[in-house]
Design an enzyme around this catalytic site. Structure first.
Site, PDB file in Angstrom:
ATOM      1  CE1 TYR A  81     -35.267  33.073 -33.522  1.00 39.34           C
ATOM      2  CE2 TYR A  81     -35.455  33.391 -31.147  1.00 39.34           C
ATOM      3  CZ  TYR A  81     -34.701  33.438 -32.304  1.00 39.34           C
ATOM      4  OH  TYR A  81     -33.398  33.830 -32.252  1.00 39.34           O
ATOM      5  CG  PHE A 133     -14.497  12.763 -29.435  1.00 40.27           C
ATOM      6  CD1 PHE A 133     -14.445  11.531 -30.061  1.00 40.27           C
ATOM      7  CD2 PHE A 133     -15.034  13.836 -30.133  1.00 40.27           C
ATOM      8  CE1 PHE A 133     -14.916  11.372 -31.351  1.00 40.27           C
ATOM      9  CE2 PHE A 133     -15.506  13.679 -31.421  1.00 40.27           C
ATOM     10  CZ  PHE A 133     -15.446  12.450 -32.031  1.00 40.27           C
ATOM     11  CG  ASP A 134     -11.720  13.983 -33.045  1.00 41.31           C
ATOM     12  OD1 ASP A 134     -12.774  13.743 -32.438  1.00 41.31           O
ATOM     13  OD2 ASP A 134     -11.647  13.981 -34.270  1.00 41.31           O
ATOM     14  CG  ASP A 223     -17.568  13.754 -24.799  1.00 42.46           C
ATOM     15  OD1 ASP A 223     -18.670  13.808 -25.362  1.00 42.46           O
ATOM     16  OD2 ASP A 223     -16.484  13.813 -25.410  1.00 42.46           O
ATOM     17  CB  ALA A 225     -21.268  10.700 -28.097  1.00 44.60           C
ATOM     18  CE  LYS A 266     -20.623  10.617 -32.520  1.00 41.74           C
ATOM     19  NZ  LYS A 266     -20.027  11.751 -31.833  1.00 41.74           N
ATOM     20  CG  HIS A 458      -8.933  14.118 -38.247  1.00 38.25           C
ATOM     21  ND1 HIS A 458      -8.704  15.063 -37.277  1.00 38.25           N
ATOM     22  CD2 HIS A 458     -10.226  13.757 -38.111  1.00 38.25           C
ATOM     23  CE1 HIS A 458      -9.814  15.237 -36.574  1.00 38.25           C
ATOM     24  NE2 HIS A 458     -10.751  14.464 -37.066  1.00 38.25           N
TER      25      HIS A 458
HETATM   26  C1  PLP Z   1     -19.073  12.692 -31.774  1.00 41.11           C
HETATM   27  C2  PLP Z   1     -18.517  13.027 -30.480  1.00 41.11           C
HETATM   28  C3  PLP Z   1     -18.311  14.355 -30.086  1.00 41.11           C
HETATM   29  C4  PLP Z   1     -18.571  15.534 -31.002  1.00 41.11           C
HETATM   30  O1  PLP Z   1     -19.866  15.555 -31.445  1.00 41.11           O
HETATM   31  P1  PLP Z   1     -20.314  16.085 -32.888  1.00 41.11           P
HETATM   32  O2  PLP Z   1     -21.784  15.876 -32.864  1.00 41.11           O
HETATM   33  O3  PLP Z   1     -19.604  15.282 -33.911  1.00 41.11           O
HETATM   34  O4  PLP Z   1     -19.943  17.522 -32.955  1.00 41.11           O
HETATM   35  C5  PLP Z   1     -17.803  14.578 -28.830  1.00 41.11           C
HETATM   36  N1  PLP Z   1     -17.486  13.566 -28.009  1.00 41.11           N
HETATM   37  C6  PLP Z   1     -17.676  12.278 -28.353  1.00 41.11           C
HETATM   38  C7  PLP Z   1     -17.319  11.190 -27.399  1.00 41.11           C
HETATM   39  C8  PLP Z   1     -18.174  11.964 -29.595  1.00 41.11           C
HETATM   40  O5  PLP Z   1     -18.317  10.687 -29.941  1.00 41.11           O
END
Ligand code: PLP
Length: 467
Positions: A81, A133-134, A223, A225, A266, A458
């Site tokens: 844990y 990003f969305d 951000d 990913a 990613k 979406h």
């Molecule tokens: C996928 C993504 C996110 C969100 O991540 P999740 O793992 O889907 O929650 C945030 N920013 C970018 C640029 C992404 O590609």
């Protein structure tokens, strides 16, 4: 007769930097079957069962194939844990590859945003960056703050070839900082920039953002990913970087950031996972409070030990040049095939997928009838290939006026999972789109919304034919 030697040695063709050890069957279907299924799904590709899909290019998120080394690392996961060795394996990988001292594991990228923004974002704030990003925009708007897009104008002309279409526009950013500076908690830069087509940001541009942030006393968040794909493009395209390793470039990129959020689904090639990393101990302490509330204890934060181990290993593999070359060349392969057919797409071809320009493809469909969605549904009907709309449905309604937002670009995104499909699969996608392109003039009617959620519609929106 003497054997005739040909002294013009041919250059060996390019091939993948891995071979397959495990496979998963996929199934073709008939057009008649697909017509029933997509109707049942409310003409929303998220509503399909995966077994109703032949080639799934919905997303490259969490859909990659893990390596034998990642699976081996999973067996060594420590499920304690608190203080699990897996937590420290991830910590070491983050320190070595990304250069951050502190981190918090989260179950995925949006969870990292939720935890971090709970500390940093409040009502009335303004968060500038390149195209958000969305989920990032969702988390900002959910807190009644505003996301301001400061991407360079070149990004919105799909025919224009620019090496770094993810770049932040200096003038736009400085204008926000000058006029609304006291409302800005941080600047966020998405690397690569998903919304503008998987387009990279140059080191030079990241340094510009850092300079402006320092001038106005702001934090910089990446951000991140697809940070490794971003580094690959820097190596290939930015002056002075061709002899640097991916890892050197990654460290240089992140030297411009104070904090990063990561969707490890990613570029860390895991099926689930994420984290926040930062240099500031105080911020780590503040974010830990929310991590415990939303995610879990600070040494696992929504991940099991085995998943943290796979993620740590994935960070090393995801920043390997040969892997990145294999991946990005496959994306390019699909893009080049489509271009040979004359199909309009965002150029240059992005990192994680091909972004087909639905506005130019389906010019007989009105934007109010969701051109990119129409194209995505037509592609599915044609071939069982699932792409995704990056257009007006994703752009959602304005939170204040509740009017539909129509973005400058309508894309059908074909996102390619890492280490999953072959170029034969890419050929199927290309030919299916060619067939649609050949009869594009006959496609005139799009969709109308039947039902939608109040935020991030979406995923669950249902549609009907507009006629
Ligand atoms: C996928 C993504 C996110 C969100 O991540 P999740 O793992 O889907 O929650 C945030 N920013 C970018 C640029 C992404 O590609």
């Amino acid at each position: 007769m003497l054997y005739h030697f040909n002294h013009n040695n041919m250059e060996l063709p390019f091939a993948e930097s891995y071979k397959m050890k495990m496979v998963e069957p996929i199934r073709k279907s008939t057009r008649a079957e697909r017509e029933v299924w997509i109707k049942q799904a409310g003409y929303n590709l998220f509503g399909l069962k995966s077994e109703q899909v032949f080639i799934d290019l919905l997303t490259d998120s969490g859909t990659g194939a893990m390596s034998d080394r990642q699976w081996a690392a999973m067996m060594m996961g420590d499920e304690s844990y608190a203080g699990a060795t897996s937590y420290f394996n991830m910590k070491n990988a983050i320190r070595e590859i990304l250069g951050f001292e502190y981190y918090l594991p989260t179950h995925q990228g949006r969870a990292a945003e939720n935890v971090l923004f709970s500390v940093l974002v409040k009502e009335g704030d303004v968060v500038p960056g390149n195209s958000h990003f969305d989920t990032t925009k969702g988390h900002i708007e959910f807190r009644k703050a505003k996301a301001v897009d400061c991407t360079i104008d070149e990004a919105f002309d799909t025919t224009l070839v620019h090496p770094f279409k993810g770049n932040v526009d200096e003038e736009k950013l400085e204008n926000v900082l000058k006029t609304q500076g006291e409302k800005v908690p941080f600047i966020i830069v998405t690397v690569t920039c998903n919304s503008s087509g998987g387009q990279p940001v140059s080191v030079e541009n990241l340094k510009m953002v850092r300079r402006l942030a320092d001038k106005y006393g702001k934090i910089v968040v990446f951000d991140s990913a697809r940070f490794a794909e971003n580094a690959y493009f820097i190596k290939l395209r930015e002056e002075g970087y061709k002899d640097k390793t991916i890892r050197e470039i990654v460290l240089e990129m992140f030297s411009c950031a104070d904090v990063m959020t990561m969707s490890a689904k990613k570029d860390a090639i895991v099926n689930m996972g994420g984290f926040i990393a930062m240099r500031n101990k105080e911020l780590h302490a503040q974010a830990s409070v929310f991590n415990i509330v939303f995610e879990g204890y600070i040494t696992y934060g929504g991940m099991s030990g085995r998943d943290m181990n796979a993620l740590a290993q994935g960070l090393y593999e995801g920043t390997d040049f040969e892997f990145l070359e294999t991946r990005i060349r496959q994306v390019e392969y699909l893009g080049n095939r489509l271009m040979e057919f004359g199909i309009p797409l965002q150029q240059p071809i992005g990192g994680h997928g091909v972004f087909v320009d639905a506005k130019r493809f389906l010019c007989n469909v009105a934007k109010e009838e969701f051109q990119a969605q129409k194209l995505a549904v037509e592609l599915y009907l044609e071939s069982g290939v699932r792409g995704v709309e990056i257009g007006a449905i994703l752009a959602d309604r304005d939170p204040l006026t509740r009017e539909n937002r129509f973005p400058a670009l309508e894309f059908l995104r074909l996102a390619i999972p890492r280490r999953v499909y072959t170029n034969n699969h890419m050929d199927v996608v290309a030919v299916a789109l060619k067939n649609l392109f050949d009869r594009r003039e006959t496609i005139r009617k799009g969709f109308r919304i039947v039902h939608e959620a109040p935020i991030m519609r979406h995923f669950t929106v249902t549609l009907e034919h507009a006629d």
